[in-house]
Every structure is written in structure tokens, then in C-alpha cells.
Write a protein that holds these residues in place. Structure first.
Motif, PDB file in Angstrom:
ATOM      1  N   VAL A 119       0.859  -1.191   0.000  1.00 36.22           N
ATOM      2  CA  VAL A 119       0.000   0.000   0.000  1.00 36.22           C
ATOM      3  C   VAL A 119       0.889   1.234   0.000  1.00 36.22           C
ATOM      4  CG1 VAL A 119      -1.837   1.246   1.196  1.00 36.22           C
ATOM      5  CG2 VAL A 119      -1.802  -1.260   1.224  1.00 36.22           C
ATOM      6  N   ARG A 120       0.663   2.134  -0.949  1.00 37.78           N
ATOM      7  CA  ARG A 120       1.614   3.232  -1.184  1.00 37.78           C
ATOM      8  C   ARG A 120       1.027   4.623  -0.980  1.00 37.78           C
ATOM      9  NH1 ARG A 120       4.208   0.748  -6.809  1.00 37.78           N
ATOM     10  NH2 ARG A 120       5.092  -1.142  -5.840  1.00 37.78           N
ATOM     11  N   ALA A 152       2.969  17.692  20.401  1.00 37.48           N
ATOM     12  CA  ALA A 152       3.461  18.326  19.176  1.00 37.48           C
ATOM     13  C   ALA A 152       4.741  17.672  18.693  1.00 37.48           C
ATOM     14  CB  ALA A 152       3.684  19.816  19.427  1.00 37.48           C
ATOM     15  N   SER A 153       5.610  17.309  19.632  1.00 34.33           N
ATOM     16  CA  SER A 153       6.865  16.664  19.252  1.00 34.33           C
ATOM     17  C   SER A 153       6.615  15.329  18.562  1.00 34.33           C
ATOM     18  CB  SER A 153       7.747  16.455  20.486  1.00 34.33           C
ATOM     19  OG  SER A 153       8.163  17.701  21.024  1.00 34.33           O
ATOM     20  N   THR A 154       5.598  14.582  19.030  1.00 27.21           N
ATOM     21  CA  THR A 154       5.314  13.300  18.378  1.00 27.21           C
ATOM     22  C   THR A 154       4.830  13.505  16.951  1.00 27.21           C
ATOM     23  OG1 THR A 154       2.988  13.137  19.142  1.00 27.21           O
ATOM     24  CG2 THR A 154       4.714  12.218  20.578  1.00 27.21           C
ATOM     25  N   LYS A 155       4.029  14.541  16.728  1.00 30.64           N
ATOM     26  CA  LYS A 155       3.539  14.790  15.374  1.00 30.64           C
ATOM     27  C   LYS A 155       4.689  15.203  14.448  1.00 30.64           C
ATOM     28  CE  LYS A 155      -0.860  13.875  15.641  1.00 30.64           C
ATOM     29  NZ  LYS A 155      -1.470  12.802  14.836  1.00 30.64           N
ATOM     30  N   TRP A 156       5.584  16.036  14.962  1.00 30.24           N
ATOM     31  CA  TRP A 156       6.737  16.450  14.175  1.00 30.24           C
ATOM     32  C   TRP A 156       7.664  15.260  13.918  1.00 30.24           C
ATOM     33  CZ3 TRP A 156       8.920  18.756  10.603  1.00 30.24           C
ATOM     34  CH2 TRP A 156      10.286  19.060  10.555  1.00 30.24           C
ATOM     35  N   MET A 157       7.832  14.405  14.925  1.00 25.79           N
ATOM     36  CA  MET A 157       8.669  13.227  14.743  1.00 25.79           C
ATOM     37  C   MET A 157       8.059  12.288  13.703  1.00 25.79           C
ATOM     38  SD  MET A 157      10.256  10.683  17.631  1.00 25.79           S
ATOM     39  CE  MET A 157      11.247  12.037  18.282  1.00 25.79           C
ATOM     40  N   CYS A 158       6.738  12.126  13.731  1.00 23.64           N
ATOM     41  CA  CYS A 158       6.080  11.288  12.718  1.00 23.64           C
ATOM     42  C   CYS A 158       6.291  11.849  11.312  1.00 23.64           C
ATOM     43  CB  CYS A 158       4.590  11.169  13.019  1.00 23.64           C
ATOM     44  SG  CYS A 158       4.190  10.076  14.401  1.00 23.64           S
ATOM     45  N   GLU A 159       6.250  13.154  11.174  1.00 15.16           N
ATOM     46  CA  GLU A 159       6.520  13.759   9.866  1.00 15.16           C
ATOM     47  C   GLU A 159       7.939  13.434   9.412  1.00 15.16           C
ATOM     48  OE1 GLU A 159       5.634  17.831   9.219  1.00 15.16           O
ATOM     49  OE2 GLU A 159       3.624  17.743  10.119  1.00 15.16           O
ATOM     50  N   GLN A 160       8.889  13.471  10.330  1.00 17.56           N
ATOM     51  CA  GLN A 160      10.270  13.135   9.966  1.00 17.56           C
ATOM     52  C   GLN A 160      10.395  11.665   9.569  1.00 17.56           C
ATOM     53  OE1 GLN A 160      13.365  15.226  12.599  1.00 17.56           O
ATOM     54  NE2 GLN A 160      11.498  15.421  13.815  1.00 17.56           N
ATOM     55  N   VAL A 161       9.696  10.788  10.306  1.00 23.54           N
ATOM     56  CA  VAL A 161       9.679   9.367   9.946  1.00 23.54           C
ATOM     57  C   VAL A 161       9.123   9.194   8.537  1.00 23.54           C
ATOM     58  CG1 VAL A 161       8.603   7.140  10.460  1.00 23.54           C
ATOM     59  CG2 VAL A 161       9.548   8.528  12.322  1.00 23.54           C
ATOM     60  N   LEU A 162       8.034   9.911   8.241  1.00 23.21           N
ATOM     61  CA  LEU A 162       7.419   9.819   6.913  1.00 23.21           C
ATOM     62  C   LEU A 162       8.364  10.337   5.828  1.00 23.21           C
ATOM     63  CD1 LEU A 162       3.823  10.997   7.859  1.00 23.21           C
ATOM     64  CD2 LEU A 162       4.476   8.698   7.115  1.00 23.21           C
ATOM     65  N   LEU A 169      11.673   4.869   0.095  1.00 18.83           N
ATOM     66  CA  LEU A 169      10.704   4.199  -0.779  1.00 18.83           C
ATOM     67  C   LEU A 169      10.058   5.246  -1.679  1.00 18.83           C
ATOM     68  CD1 LEU A 169       8.973   1.962   1.942  1.00 18.83           C
ATOM     69  CD2 LEU A 169      10.715   1.231   0.296  1.00 18.83           C
ATOM     70  N   PRO A 170      10.696   5.563  -2.804  1.00 20.19           N
ATOM     71  CA  PRO A 170      10.212   6.662  -3.652  1.00 20.19           C
ATOM     72  C   PRO A 170       8.832   6.436  -4.250  1.00 20.19           C
ATOM     73  CG  PRO A 170      12.001   5.462  -4.730  1.00 20.19           C
ATOM     74  CD  PRO A 170      11.938   4.967  -3.321  1.00 20.19           C
ATOM     75  N   GLU A 171       8.315   5.210  -4.167  1.00 21.60           N
ATOM     76  CA  GLU A 171       6.972   4.963  -4.697  1.00 21.60           C
ATOM     77  C   GLU A 171       5.881   5.463  -3.758  1.00 21.60           C
ATOM     78  OE1 GLU A 171       8.161   1.104  -2.512  1.00 21.60           O
ATOM     79  OE2 GLU A 171       9.110   2.693  -3.702  1.00 21.60           O
ATOM     80  N   LEU A 172       6.237   5.808  -2.515  1.00 25.93           N
ATOM     81  CA  LEU A 172       5.243   6.288  -1.558  1.00 25.93           C
ATOM     82  C   LEU A 172       4.740   7.678  -1.932  1.00 25.93           C
ATOM     83  CD1 LEU A 172       6.544   5.330   2.008  1.00 25.93           C
ATOM     84  CD2 LEU A 172       4.554   4.409   0.820  1.00 25.93           C
ATOM     85  N   ARG A 173       3.456   7.888  -1.672  1.00 26.20           N
ATOM     86  CA  ARG A 173       2.831   9.201  -1.852  1.00 26.20           C
ATOM     87  C   ARG A 173       2.113   9.542  -0.558  1.00 26.20           C
ATOM     88  NH1 ARG A 173       3.914   7.305  -6.637  1.00 26.20           N
ATOM     89  NH2 ARG A 173       3.954   8.646  -8.479  1.00 26.20           N
ATOM     90  N   GLU A 255       2.117  13.891  -7.045  1.00 30.52           N
ATOM     91  CA  GLU A 255       3.567  13.730  -7.014  1.00 30.52           C
ATOM     92  C   GLU A 255       3.932  12.747  -5.913  1.00 30.52           C
ATOM     93  OE1 GLU A 255       5.679  17.265  -5.067  1.00 30.52           O
ATOM     94  OE2 GLU A 255       3.838  18.176  -5.840  1.00 30.52           O
ATOM     95  N   SER A 256       5.123  12.172  -6.015  1.00 26.93           N
ATOM     96  CA  SER A 256       5.576  11.201  -5.020  1.00 26.93           C
ATOM     97  C   SER A 256       6.224  11.919  -3.843  1.00 26.93           C
ATOM     98  CB  SER A 256       6.558  10.212  -5.641  1.00 26.93           C
ATOM     99  OG  SER A 256       7.694  10.901  -6.127  1.00 26.93           O
ATOM    100  N   GLY A 257       6.531  11.144  -2.800  1.00 23.92           N
ATOM    101  CA  GLY A 257       7.195  11.705  -1.637  1.00 23.92           C
ATOM    102  C   GLY A 257       6.212  12.306  -0.652  1.00 23.92           C
ATOM    103  N   LEU A 258       6.761  13.024   0.324  1.00 22.47           N
ATOM    104  CA  LEU A 258       5.967  13.659   1.374  1.00 22.47           C
ATOM    105  C   LEU A 258       5.695  15.110   1.033  1.00 22.47           C
ATOM    106  CD1 LEU A 258       4.737  13.791   4.282  1.00 22.47           C
ATOM    107  CD2 LEU A 258       7.025  14.465   5.060  1.00 22.47           C
TER     108      LEU A 258
END
Length: 340
Positions: A119-120, A152-162, A169-173, A255-258
């Protein structure tokens, strides 16, 4: 074949309203929710509101990879909308480990399951709180994150993980939506915000005071550098937030990526302005008392919604009076919440 969307936290406040939006627009919906801060009754209301049922609902913790793999194996999931998280600023200050465990751990587990099952497409529920004590408002997506509390830190950390995962994984959108303060309810009064225990957010607390469940509202600080001394927030109707998530699904292939986008109105309202608006909507006085500032809070958070308008030709349309009117309708029709 209709598109099937897995909605994590789909029985929660924003998740349930988004499920209605998806069902009304032809999507098939699968929900995973551990009901730690939600009621299964909300999913019954989702089906009644949308006029059609969700495909399946599972009670599970995202950190349980076995349970999560079973869900992906049982359905052809095309996209995921990820809401499931602990979300109270004040509470996060007192229990930071739990917030990192649930919010970050749940996200990494979900990403692993998505990858394992091919799942992408992902829409991630982020937060304006990542901006912290901003030097200016309104806030654009280019303003640097500066979280002031563990939530807030967890949300920012999740964005960094993403972001890191998308580079791997460049196929992720992935679209991360940093929305500001969702309030209101479905205009039918069938769906609304019904947190377990004492509400951590101002609107459901206001509503419970108005309906007689609580004595008075606590206003956390009146000495902020704002016109009336109380904190200013960009409140956005939950139906606009739900529509924004559905629009995000439609734009994942752009577009791909975050990519990161704000969801807000661009209009700030103080706590006391919100109290006044709710009094007008409900026709009832809202007693309140001013207490000390709450740890982790900031003076002002207001979105610049220009980027999403330019990218999607879309904007939030419902104003503060509609937010209060709809929130009050839900509370008045459901004085004890979903359990009443």
C-alpha cells in the motif's frame, strides 16, 4: 472497483466525520480503532448518517502488527488515512512516554504493514502544534517547526519518519495535513465530539457546560499578549477537515514523496470570543473561571491556508457561528454523549 480506504482512529471525532465524507463520495471504508478515546456507537452513527455501512471495523491497537497484518490481508486496501493517536497537549506533558509510544510507535507499525502489503498512499493527520511559539502569524508550511509539548513533538517526529521513509521508498505518496483546531459536528446532530472522561479540548468542554454536565469552563490564562489576554486559535469546522482529507486522497498521485499542507481558515478567535459565540449559538450562559496557563500552550496559532487553496483550489467555508451551532446541536440531542 471502488477505492477502499483504511481509516485508523475512524471512530474518533475527526475520523468518524471523515468516514461519512468518504462513504458519501463512493469510497469503501475499513476502520481500525482501539476505542481508547472513542465509542463503537460512532460507527453506527456513521452508517446512519451516510446511508450506507462501512465495509468492516476492527478493534485493534496499531502497535499490534499481527492484528494489523490481518486487516490488510482481509481487504484490498488502496489508501490509508491515519488519525489514530493520543492528542491532548496538557496530558502529553504529564505522560510523554505514552505519547511517543502510541503516536510514533503506531505510525511506524502502520508504515511497516503498508510496505509489507504493497500500500503506497497515505494521508497523515498532523497538527499545527508543530509550529510551537511562532514568531509571526499566520503560519505557512515554510515556517520552522518548534514543538513546545510532547504531543506536538510526536507529530513532528512522525513527519520526519514519513519523510525518511519516502526517501527510502520513492513509490510512496504521502500528504501530511497540519490542521489547526477542529471543532463543530455533523449538521444532522448524529455525530460530534464525545471524548471519554473530562474533555481536554475547549469546545466539547464548553458544550458540556452548556448542557449542564459541568459547572464551569476553565480558561487557561488571560495574560497572553493577545487583545483579551486569552489564547488565539484558528478554529476549523470538522466537516471542512473531513472534506480536506477526502480531497487529499484525490491529490495523492499529483507527485511522489511527502508533502505538507496546512488546513485552517486563516481567522483567529480567542477563547473568550469562542465562549461568546457558543453562548449565542446555545442561548445559554457559559460560566467560566480564569486559571493559570496550561503547560505547553502558546499564545497564538493561526494558519495561512494559501498553499492548499493554490494546490487544490479548495478552502474551508464554514465560520465560527456554524461551528458552535453544529457542536451545540450534537450536544443538545446527545446530552450524555454516545452513551446516553
Amino acid at each position: 472497483m471502488p477505492t477502499t480506504v483504511l481509516v485508523t482512529g475512524g471512530a474518533g471525532f475527526i475520523g468518524s466525520h471523515t468516514c461519512v465524507e468518504l462513504l458519501e463520495n463512493g469510497y469503501e471504508v475499513v476502520v481500525v480503532d482501539d476505542h481508547s478515546n472513542s465509542s463503537p456507537v460512532a460507527l453506527e452513527r456513521v452508517a446512519k448518517t451516510a446511508g450506507r455501512p462501512i465495509a468492516a471495523a476492527y478493534r485493534a491497537d496499531l502497535r499490534d502488527r499481527g492484528a494489523l497484518d490481518s486487516v490488510f490481508a482481509a481487504h484490498r486496501i488502496d489508501s490509508v488515512i491515519h488519525f489514530a493517536a493520543k492528542k491532548a497537549v496538557g496530558e502529553s506533558v504529564g505522560m510523554p512516554v505514552a505519547y511517543y509510544d502510541v503516536n510514533v510507535g503506531g505510525t511506524t507499525s502502520l508504515l511497516s504493514a503498508m510496505h509489507a502489503h504493497g500500500v503506497r498512499h497515505l494521508v497523515f493527520s498532523s497538527s499545527c502544534s508543530v509550529y510551537g511559539n511562532a514568531d509571526k502569524v499566520p503560519l505557512t508550511e515554510q515556517d520552522p517547526p518548534a514543538p513546545t509539548n510532547p504531543y506536538a513533538s510526536t507529530k513532528w517526529m512522525c513527519e520526519q519518519v514519513l519523510a525518511d521513509t519516502c526517501r527510502h521508498l520513492p513509490e510512496l505518496r504521502v500528504l501530511a495535513l497540519r490542521y489547526f483546531n477542529p471543532v463543530g459536528a455533523h449538521p444532522s446532530g448524529l455525530l460530534g465530539e464525545d471524548p471519554r472522561g473530562v474533555p481536554n479540548n475547549v469546545m466539547p468542554y464548553l458544550a458540556q457546560v452548556a448542557v449542564g454536565r459541568r459547572e464551569r469552563l476553565s480558561v487557561f490564562g488571560d495574560d497572553y499578549p493577545t487583545p483579551d489576554g486569552t489564547g488565539i486559535r484558528d478554529y476549523i469546522h470538522v466537516m471542512d477537515v473531513a472534506e480536506g482529507h477526502r480531497r487529499a486522497l484525490e491529490r495523492l498521485n499529483d507527485e511522489s514523496g511527502l508533502r505538507v499542507l496546512n488546513l485552517g481558515t486563516g481567522v483567529g478567535s480567542s477563547v473568550l470570543e469562542l465562549v461568546s459565540a457558543f453562548e449565542q449559538a446555545s442561548g445559554r450562559p457559559i460560566p467560566y473561571e480564569v486559571t493559570g496557563r496550561r503547560a505547553g500552550d502558546v499564545a497564538e496559532l493561526v494558519a495561512d491556508p494559501g498553499a492548499v487553496k493554490e494546490a487544490w483550489n479548495w478552502a474551508a467555508t464554514r465560520d465560527l457561528s456554524a461551528m458552535c451551532r453544529d457542536a451545540w446541536r450534537f450536544q443538545e440531542l446527545n446530552p450524555a454523549g454516545y452513551g446516553g
